[in-house]
Design a protein around this motif. Structure first.
Motif, PDB file in Angstrom:
ATOM      1  N   LYS A 158      59.652  17.553  58.441  1.00  0.00           N
ATOM      2  CA  LYS A 158      60.972  17.876  58.975  1.00  0.00           C
ATOM      3  C   LYS A 158      61.568  19.042  58.204  1.00  0.00           C
ATOM      4  O   LYS A 158      61.546  19.052  56.970  1.00  0.00           O
ATOM      5  CB  LYS A 158      61.866  16.634  58.830  1.00  0.00           C
ATOM      6  N   LYS A 159      62.090  20.006  58.913  1.00  0.00           N
ATOM      7  CA  LYS A 159      62.713  21.161  58.273  1.00  0.00           C
ATOM      8  C   LYS A 159      63.941  20.696  57.477  1.00  0.00           C
ATOM      9  O   LYS A 159      64.729  19.887  57.955  1.00  0.00           O
ATOM     10  CB  LYS A 159      63.133  22.165  59.337  1.00  0.00           C
ATOM     11  N   PRO A 160      64.117  21.223  56.240  1.00  0.00           N
ATOM     12  CA  PRO A 160      65.321  20.848  55.478  1.00  0.00           C
ATOM     13  C   PRO A 160      66.601  21.171  56.251  1.00  0.00           C
ATOM     14  O   PRO A 160      66.618  22.117  57.060  1.00  0.00           O
ATOM     15  CB  PRO A 160      65.209  21.701  54.209  1.00  0.00           C
ATOM     16  N   ARG A 183      58.914  17.972  53.702  1.00  0.00           N
ATOM     17  CA  ARG A 183      59.091  19.346  54.182  1.00  0.00           C
ATOM     18  C   ARG A 183      58.153  19.656  55.341  1.00  0.00           C
ATOM     19  O   ARG A 183      58.512  20.398  56.260  1.00  0.00           O
ATOM     20  CB  ARG A 183      58.870  20.353  53.045  1.00  0.00           C
ATOM     21  N   GLU A 184      56.940  19.086  55.315  1.00  0.00           N
ATOM     22  CA  GLU A 184      55.986  19.280  56.415  1.00  0.00           C
ATOM     23  C   GLU A 184      56.415  18.515  57.659  1.00  0.00           C
ATOM     24  O   GLU A 184      56.167  18.965  58.776  1.00  0.00           O
ATOM     25  CB  GLU A 184      54.592  18.841  55.965  1.00  0.00           C
ATOM     26  N   TRP A 215      64.834  21.608  47.472  1.00  0.00           N
ATOM     27  CA  TRP A 215      63.949  20.609  48.060  1.00  0.00           C
ATOM     28  C   TRP A 215      62.656  20.413  47.285  1.00  0.00           C
ATOM     29  O   TRP A 215      61.641  20.079  47.842  1.00  0.00           O
ATOM     30  CB  TRP A 215      63.657  20.932  49.537  1.00  0.00           C
TER      31      TRP A 215
END
Length: 196
Positions: free
Chosen positions: A192-194, A189-190, A106
């Motif tokens: 939404k969680k991968p 990434r902040e 990511w």
């Protein structure tokens, strides 16, 4: 907010010309205000891959792997400075990257290639593109390629001659492209969680 950039370099040869390009890239990102660090595979000195970082018990990996895993996880993006060995990639840099997997996910990566000749490491860059994508990185489309390196960069990584001028003209787009993707990936990434 500045971006955290790791610049990876992997030659183990006695007369390392590519370190010139690594220093040029580090200096270029630093001048833009980024938090940048050179990771030299030879200085890190990992053994030939026998066991990946994730295959060690939690907290039981050698200190050098723990430190490097933390550096990778804490980065916003990566630059891989690669020479070309017999149409392929340098084994030292490949060995370092193969010790990790999920730590790379990511985040964007950029490729800066070089050679002593006119092809500028293009074949190694092509090989790295697929490898880095497989390892979970988004590889940006902008690249920089230097060759012949001895006529393009001085020993301390400063641009020289016509080749150096061309490199200086190409660097801003390369850096802007990576910065855009670093900022986009960090925001996502902040937000939404991968997924994995």
């Amino acid at each position: 907010m500045s971006n955290r950039v790791l610049v990876f370099y992997g030659s183990y040869r006695f007369d390392r010309m590519g370190i010139r390009l690594a220093h040029f890239v580090v200096d270029g990102f630093r001048a833009r205000g980024d938090d940048v660090e050179l990771i030299d595979a030879k200085a890190v000195g990992l053994p030939i891959l026998e066991r990946m970082y994730k295959e060690h018990p939690k907290g039981g990996a050698p200190d050098v792997l723990e430190k490097l895993a933390g550096q990778i996880r804490g980065a916003d993006g990566f630059v891989f400075v690669t020479g070309e060995y017999n149409w392929g990639m340098q084994p030292g840099l490949k060995n370092l990257t193969d010790h990790f997997l999920e730590e790379w996910f990511w985040r964007p990566a950029a490729i800066a290639s070089y050679s002593a000749g006119r092809f500028s490491g293009a074949r190694a860059a092509l090989a790295w593109h697929g490898t880095l994508s497989e390892m979970g990185m988004v590889v940006i489309s902008s690249t920089i390629a230097v060759g012949p390196i001895a006529q393009t960069l001085s020993e301390d990584g400063k641009a020289t001659g016509e080749g150096g001028k061309a490199l200086e003209r190409a660097f801003p787009r390369f850096a802007d492209d990576l910065a855009w993707w670093m900022e986009a990936a960090r925001a996502q990434r902040e937000r939404k969680k991968p997924p994995y």
